[in-house]
Design an enzyme around this catalytic site. Structure first.
Site, short mmCIF file in Angstrom:
data_model
loop_
_atom_site.label_atom_id
_atom_site.label_comp_id
_atom_site.label_asym_id
_atom_site.label_seq_id
_atom_site.Cartn_x
_atom_site.Cartn_y
_atom_site.Cartn_z
N GLY A 115 0.80 -1.35 0.12
CA GLY A 115 -0.12 -0.04 0.17
C GLY A 115 0.87 1.21 0.04
O GLY A 115 1.44 1.65 -0.74
N GLY A 116 0.96 1.96 1.05
CA GLY A 116 1.48 3.29 1.26
C GLY A 116 0.69 4.50 0.55
O GLY A 116 -0.32 4.09 -0.04
N GLU A 153 -3.94 4.07 3.47
CA GLU A 153 -3.96 5.46 3.88
C GLU A 153 -5.15 6.10 3.05
O GLU A 153 -4.77 6.18 1.62
CB GLU A 153 -2.70 6.26 3.51
CG GLU A 153 -1.40 5.57 4.33
CD GLU A 153 -0.22 6.40 4.19
OE1 GLU A 153 -0.20 7.39 3.60
OE2 GLU A 153 0.84 5.74 4.17
N TYR A 154 -6.48 6.04 3.37
CA TYR A 154 -6.95 5.63 4.76
C TYR A 154 -8.23 5.01 4.84
O TYR A 154 -8.94 5.21 3.89
CB TYR A 154 -6.94 6.86 5.67
CG TYR A 154 -5.55 7.55 5.92
CD1 TYR A 154 -4.88 7.24 6.95
CD2 TYR A 154 -5.58 8.52 5.16
CE1 TYR A 154 -3.46 7.60 7.16
CE2 TYR A 154 -4.13 9.24 5.51
CZ TYR A 154 -3.00 8.89 6.20
OH TYR A 154 -1.91 9.43 6.35
N TRP A 210 10.44 5.86 9.73
CA TRP A 210 10.41 6.16 8.21
C TRP A 210 11.48 7.06 7.99
O TRP A 210 11.28 8.19 8.37
CB TRP A 210 9.10 6.65 7.81
CG TRP A 210 8.86 6.75 6.44
CD1 TRP A 210 9.51 7.65 5.59
CD2 TRP A 210 8.62 5.98 5.30
NE1 TRP A 210 9.47 7.58 4.29
CE2 TRP A 210 8.79 6.39 4.04
CE3 TRP A 210 8.04 4.41 5.41
CZ2 TRP A 210 8.40 5.69 2.88
CZ3 TRP A 210 7.76 3.95 4.28
CH2 TRP A 210 8.04 4.37 3.19
N THR A 227 0.93 6.10 -2.23
CA THR A 227 0.57 6.01 -3.61
C THR A 227 -0.43 4.82 -4.11
O THR A 227 -1.32 4.93 -4.84
CB THR A 227 1.89 5.71 -4.54
OG1 THR A 227 2.58 7.09 -4.16
CG2 THR A 227 1.60 5.72 -5.92
N ASP A 232 2.68 -6.47 6.31
CA ASP A 232 2.33 -5.36 6.87
C ASP A 232 1.29 -4.67 5.80
O ASP A 232 1.51 -4.53 4.69
CB ASP A 232 3.35 -4.23 7.19
CG ASP A 232 2.93 -2.89 7.82
OD1 ASP A 232 2.41 -2.86 8.82
OD2 ASP A 232 3.04 -1.93 6.93
N MET A 249 1.30 6.09 12.80
CA MET A 249 2.02 7.16 12.02
C MET A 249 2.23 8.59 12.44
O MET A 249 1.23 9.50 11.91
CB MET A 249 1.62 7.17 10.41
CG MET A 249 1.82 6.12 9.81
SD MET A 249 1.34 5.68 7.89
CE MET A 249 -0.29 5.92 8.01
N THR A 250 2.74 8.73 13.60
CA THR A 250 2.54 9.82 14.40
C THR A 250 3.63 10.87 13.80
O THR A 250 4.65 11.29 14.68
CB THR A 250 3.08 9.54 16.03
OG1 THR A 250 4.08 8.74 16.17
CG2 THR A 250 1.86 8.75 16.69
N TYR A 251 3.46 11.51 12.74
CA TYR A 251 4.34 12.39 12.07
C TYR A 251 3.51 12.96 10.66
O TYR A 251 2.40 12.45 10.59
CB TYR A 251 5.65 11.79 11.63
CG TYR A 251 5.57 10.31 10.96
CD1 TYR A 251 4.84 10.05 9.74
CD2 TYR A 251 5.92 9.13 11.51
CE1 TYR A 251 4.98 8.77 9.10
CE2 TYR A 251 5.89 7.98 10.90
CZ TYR A 251 5.48 7.98 9.79
OH TYR A 251 5.35 6.30 9.20
N ASP A 262 -0.54 -1.00 4.64
CA ASP A 262 -0.34 0.58 5.07
C ASP A 262 -1.50 1.07 3.98
O ASP A 262 -1.30 1.56 2.93
CB ASP A 262 1.09 0.91 4.45
CG ASP A 262 1.46 2.39 5.02
OD1 ASP A 262 0.52 3.04 5.18
OD2 ASP A 262 2.77 2.62 4.74
#
Length: 607
Positions: A338-339, A381-382, A587, A341, A377, A447-449, A379
């Site tokens: 995922g991610g 979003e979202y 990351w 993109t 994993d 993802m605390t950033y 990922d």
């Protein structure tokens, strides 16, 4: 850049006046009063998002609430969160979750939903009382809370729970058993054996009683149970130290698996997420096949010191990871899909979770690299919210997907997910059932950033990864502490939460003041993308000049940057340990200095 994990901020609300929801008092609490406000938070023509906010305006605590209303024909709820919503024709009923039923005097709680149609609610009731802020005096009291469950007979996949009985003036009908805030059984006795669990995984259990009038009482105290076995047992006290390795980093960044060895980082981590696999046509697929398993490495470039040959079955990053695991057998590698993109593909995957899970396992167990990966994993979003694209799969889609993955992969593999850290009221954490889905994961990478950045070109300048809130923060709920607290409140065990660290900074230019909150003219220049730069560059090009909210910022010339340093990472790791978190992740590797000083700070901070 496909690595941008942005948290979209800013949503206009349209306040629609509506009669208050009242009568929340249970009879054991005497008369009290409450109000509620209906808010339509988004309207995109073919559908809308809305929420109810219930406020206890009385002087005594409320133990539960049930909201009822009518929608005109053609208007309906399609998905909901933070309440159990059902319907009978055009009549809708919302009951509190186990974790948000109690309201202290003066406190408020919100639940939200997505819907279709354009109608407004009418004929509102709450606990069968009036909806104008008046009082109610029911004649039948709700049951008391049962005793806190005790656990026995814990195995890899099951646990037996028992508890002392609740009391009620007219008798107890049955008990609801809740795992991580989600009901898993209803029983008439005071014991229950929960099966089908995952080895080496922590679960939180509570129990609620229901009386003969079908009134639900407050939840019992919680008991935490960790099943035996498993690839990783968060209950052992060891902390996860996980870094993302990017598939495309072998090109312009010239960062390879061997860099983990030469920097000293490989000896200080426990897990690697290989990013990213793509999600196409509802399936997991390898993205860049050349970088993944075909690129040839010379002897001096490879982890083993042996050159790849033209006819060997596996080359590329996958083979280098295999060599790394041979050198550091404690390291586990997960394939992340995922991610930013590639998350648009999850909507189709969520339509058939079982088929998606089967496709992912097929990729991970490809005979060419079946020994490389220890888990998967996700990922996304979202889920049920917007990232690069907007998802409308519904609040239950994420839980269904993670359940299917656990069923497919079983207890021998790690199953994890990178999730949003948007703790704003009605924000992304509220949009999906992260509490329910946590039963199926080993941990969440929170993802605390990327809370703030130069996508807001004129500012205000603000740290992209604040640990805590601070005076003047641009948006409430955009900080690590609030995100972790909200996820815990939704039933996610502390040991299943990893704190996220960015190995980069975000910055603006055209800034005239050093302190946060200044105006800007646009993003600062970055090596690969405007407004973003690696720590290894910023540490010398724009050294930190101050701290705010537990992270660092720097003002140099007309540029303003925020990023974490070894010192602020140390503070964050201490906080993570005090919170009982499962560890930390970051990351990503290539942003660190050549001697891995940020990885070292995470390792020493969690040791």
């Amino acid at each position: 850049m496909r690595f941008r994990h942005r948290v979209a901020a800013g949503i206009a609300t349209l306040m629609l006046p509506f009669a208050g929801l009242v009568g929340l008092a249970s009879p054991a609490e005497a008369a009290t009063s409450a109000t509620a406000t209906y808010t339509k938070t988004q309207d995109w023509g073919t559908g809308f998002e809305a929420k109810w906010t219930v406020t206890n305006t009385g002087t005594t605590s409320l133990s539960s609430w049930t909201v009822e209303w009518d929608f005109p024909s053609g208007t309906s709820v399609t998905s909901a969160w933070d309440a159990d919503v059902t319907s009978s024709g055009t009549h809708w009923t919302a009951k509190n979750k186990s974790w948000n039923g109690t309201l202290a005097a003066g406190a408020s709680v919100s639940f939200g939903f997505n819907g279709t149609g354009s109608g407004s609610p009418s004929n509102c009731l709450l606990n069968s009382g009036s909806c104008d802020g008046g009082t109610t005096n029911p004649t039948d009291s709700a049951p008391s809370a049962p005793g806190t469950p005790t656990a026995s007979g814990v195995t890899n996949t099951s646990v037996t729970l028992s508890w002392s009985a609740a009391t009620d003036d007219k008798g107890i009908k049955n008990y609801d058993v809740l795992r991580n805030g989600t009901k898993v059984a209803t029983v008439t006795s005071t014991s229950y054996t929960d099966t089908g669990l995952t080895a080496g995984t922590s679960y939180s259990y509570t129990v609620q009683a229901r009386d003969t009038a079908d009134q639900t009482g407050p939840a019992s105290g919680a008991v935490s149970v960790t099943t035996t076995g498993g690839t990783t047992d968060p209950g052992t006290g060891s902390k996860v130290k996980l870094g993302y390795f990017t598939e495309w980093g072998v090109y312009g960044r010239n960062y390879h698996v061997k860099n983990l060895v030469t920097s000293g980082s490989a000896a200080k981590i426990t897990h690697i997420n290989y990013a990213f696999g793509n999600v196409k046509d509802g399936k997991c697929v390898v993205d860049d096949t050349y970088a993944a398993y075909d690129k040839a490495y010379t002897a001096d470039q490879s982890v083993s010191g042996v050159a790849d040959t033209w006819d060997q079955p596996l080359r590329g990053n996958f083979n280098q990871l295999r060599e790394l695991k041979a050198k550091y057998p404690n390291i586990k590698v997960l394939y992340s899909f995922g991610g930013w993109t590639y998350s648009g593909g999850f909507a189709q995957a969520a339509a058939n979770p079982a088929a998606f899970a089967a496709s992912c396992k097929s990729v991970i167990e490809d005979p060419r690299w079946a020994d490389v990966f220890d888990g998967i994993d996700i990922d996304w979003e979202y889920p049920n919210a917007c990232g690069l694209t907007c998802d409308t799969s519904g609040a239950a889609a994420f839980k269904n997907l993670m359940s299917a993955l656990r069923s497919e992969f079983g207890s021998d593999y790690l199953v994890t997910a990178a999730i949003t850290a948007d703790a704003s009221d009605g924000g992304k954490i509220d949009a999906a059932d992260y509490g329910g889905a946590s039963a199926y994961v080993n941990w969440y990478n929170v993802m605390t950033y990327d809370y703030f950045g130069a996508w807001d070109k004129t500012g205000p300048t603000a740290p992209h990864s604040p640990l805590t809130s601070y005076s003047g923060i641009p948006k409430a709920g955009f900080n690590s502490a609030d995100a972790i607290a909200k996820l815990k409140a939704k039933g996610v065990a502390s040991s299943k939460l990893l704190l996220g660290i960015g190995f980069y900074g975000r910055g603006w230019t055209g800034v005239t003041q050093a302190a946060p909150g200044g105006t800007a003219t646009g993003p600062a220049t970055g090596t690969y993308e405007a407004g973003i730069e690696d720590y290894k560059v910023l540490k010398t090009s724009c050294p930190a000049t101050g701290t705010v909210g537990g992270t660092a910022y720097a003002f140099c010339g007309s540029n303003w940057w925020s990023y974490d340093t070894p010192a602020t990472i140390g503070t964050k790791m201490t906080w993570a340990k005090n919170q009982g978190l499962g560890g930390a992740f970051f990351w990503e590797f290539s942003g660190d200095s050549s001697n891995g000083e940020l990885v070292s700070a995470i390792n020493s901070g969690l040791s």
